[in-house]
Design a protein around this motif. Sequence first.
Motif, PDB file in Angstrom:
ATOM      1  N   THR A   1       0.850  -1.197   0.000  1.00 59.57           N
ATOM      2  CA  THR A   1       0.000   0.000   0.000  1.00 59.57           C
ATOM      3  C   THR A   1       0.881   1.242   0.000  1.00 59.57           C
ATOM      4  OG1 THR A   1      -1.736   1.214   1.183  1.00 59.57           O
ATOM      5  CG2 THR A   1      -0.124   0.043   2.522  1.00 59.57           C
TER       6      THR A   1
ATOM      7  N   ARG B   1      -0.627   4.060   1.245  1.00 57.33           N
ATOM      8  CA  ARG B   1      -1.363   4.904   2.202  1.00 57.33           C
ATOM      9  C   ARG B   1      -1.038   4.475   3.623  1.00 57.33           C
ATOM     10  NH1 ARG B   1      -7.538   5.783   0.594  1.00 57.33           N
ATOM     11  NH2 ARG B   1      -7.287   7.180   2.395  1.00 57.33           N
TER      12      ARG B   1
ATOM     13  N   SER C   1      -2.601   5.093   6.351  1.00 58.41           N
ATOM     14  CA  SER C   1      -3.789   4.654   7.092  1.00 58.41           C
ATOM     15  C   SER C   1      -4.122   3.185   6.851  1.00 58.41           C
ATOM     16  CB  SER C   1      -4.994   5.524   6.733  1.00 58.41           C
ATOM     17  OG  SER C   1      -5.258   5.458   5.338  1.00 58.41           O
ATOM     18  N   LYS C   2      -3.709   2.668   5.702  1.00 58.41           N
ATOM     19  CA  LYS C   2      -3.996   1.266   5.369  1.00 58.41           C
ATOM     20  C   LYS C   2      -2.876   0.315   5.798  1.00 58.41           C
ATOM     21  CE  LYS C   2      -7.236   1.941   1.563  1.00 58.41           C
ATOM     22  NZ  LYS C   2      -7.592   1.572   0.180  1.00 58.41           N
ATOM     23  N   SER C   3      -1.848   0.875   6.409  1.00 56.68           N
ATOM     24  CA  SER C   3      -0.682   0.046   6.740  1.00 56.68           C
ATOM     25  C   SER C   3      -0.702  -0.492   8.170  1.00 56.68           C
ATOM     26  CB  SER C   3       0.601   0.865   6.528  1.00 56.68           C
ATOM     27  OG  SER C   3       0.708   1.905   7.492  1.00 56.68           O
TER      28      SER C   3
END
Length: 372
Positions: A62, A64, A66-68
């Motif tokens: 990813t 992003r 926030s998606k990690s």
Amino acid sequence: MKKAKVLFFIYQMGGGGAARTLLNIINNLDRDKFSPMLVTLNFDGSYESEIKEDVKFLKLPTRRLSKSIFQLAKIIKEEQVDLVFSTIPRVNTIAILATMLSFSKAKSVVREADNLGGDFKTNLQLLGFGMMYKLSNQVISLSEGVKENLINKYKVKATDIKVIYNPVDLKSIRNKVERGQIPAEHQSIFDSSDKIVVTAGRLVDQKDQRTLVSAFAKVNPQISSRLVILGEGPLKEELERQAAELNITDRVHFIGFQSNPYIYFEKADLFVLSSKHEGFSHVIAEALATGTPVVSTDCKSGPAEVLNKGEYGFLSKVGNVDDLAENMLHVLSLNDQQTIEIIQKGYERAHHFDAKKIVQQYEEVFLNTLTK
């Protein structure tokens, strides 16, 4: 003794100071005590090729932050990580959350790298970061000025902060200077009898190259010189227009990001940093290590500490074109003996930040954190 597994987390191993600091820590970490691994988002970074081969390097699928969180938490759990180290506020927030959500024994150490602050919204955001930092096991500040900012704006307790200056890999810099060569397309810049002024950094508002270009326009008529700007960024076209308006286009050279900036520093007569704010200013310590005199703005909070309030270089008022130009002219006008003395003092100062010494301080903090 079992080696401690340390996971280093950063957005990407790009060309900035934070990535360079992580690179220096990772590569110099004592392998008898620590097993380092590196995790980034799915970006390519210019320092990736310099990571030692024994470092496990993973990229999350990813781009992003926030998606990690859960992906990073999974890695912390599966790899049985002992300690997670991160830098830069948003990355630190993700690292702290991921460490908590891994439901493992891993501990979190976060590093603050800049003297941030501004309007009400920005300062409110810093309070939020401070609340997260309090959930970590240790906060590291890269200068006394940044520590002061952490106390005042993030509301982190002074007793929870350890100051460790940026590591400068003197051995690596020496090797790059000795083995490196200025590319043919840039050689003509250095072949003339002109004085060479160099700067390096992202072409962004924080670095304030606008002030430097204006100051250089005042210097050049008095001492024939050239300004070499290393770095990329959104302000490049604006700075090029500024140079054209000041009739110095042929004297200002934008040569982009260079993986080996030290060969340019070493060939220059002067390094200038014109920033509005810095955490430490890794680059002026590196310039000193190449034997290049330094002029910097006296911005919060790093340069005055690196240059010890002007003992090892010259400090100018932030955003003051005339003051910056005056200091530049002073250095470029020094005789050979005076220049040699400044260079020798610069080498002396650079050794205070030698990676071998600084990384030992990181190792001590890591080990102390693991026993808390």
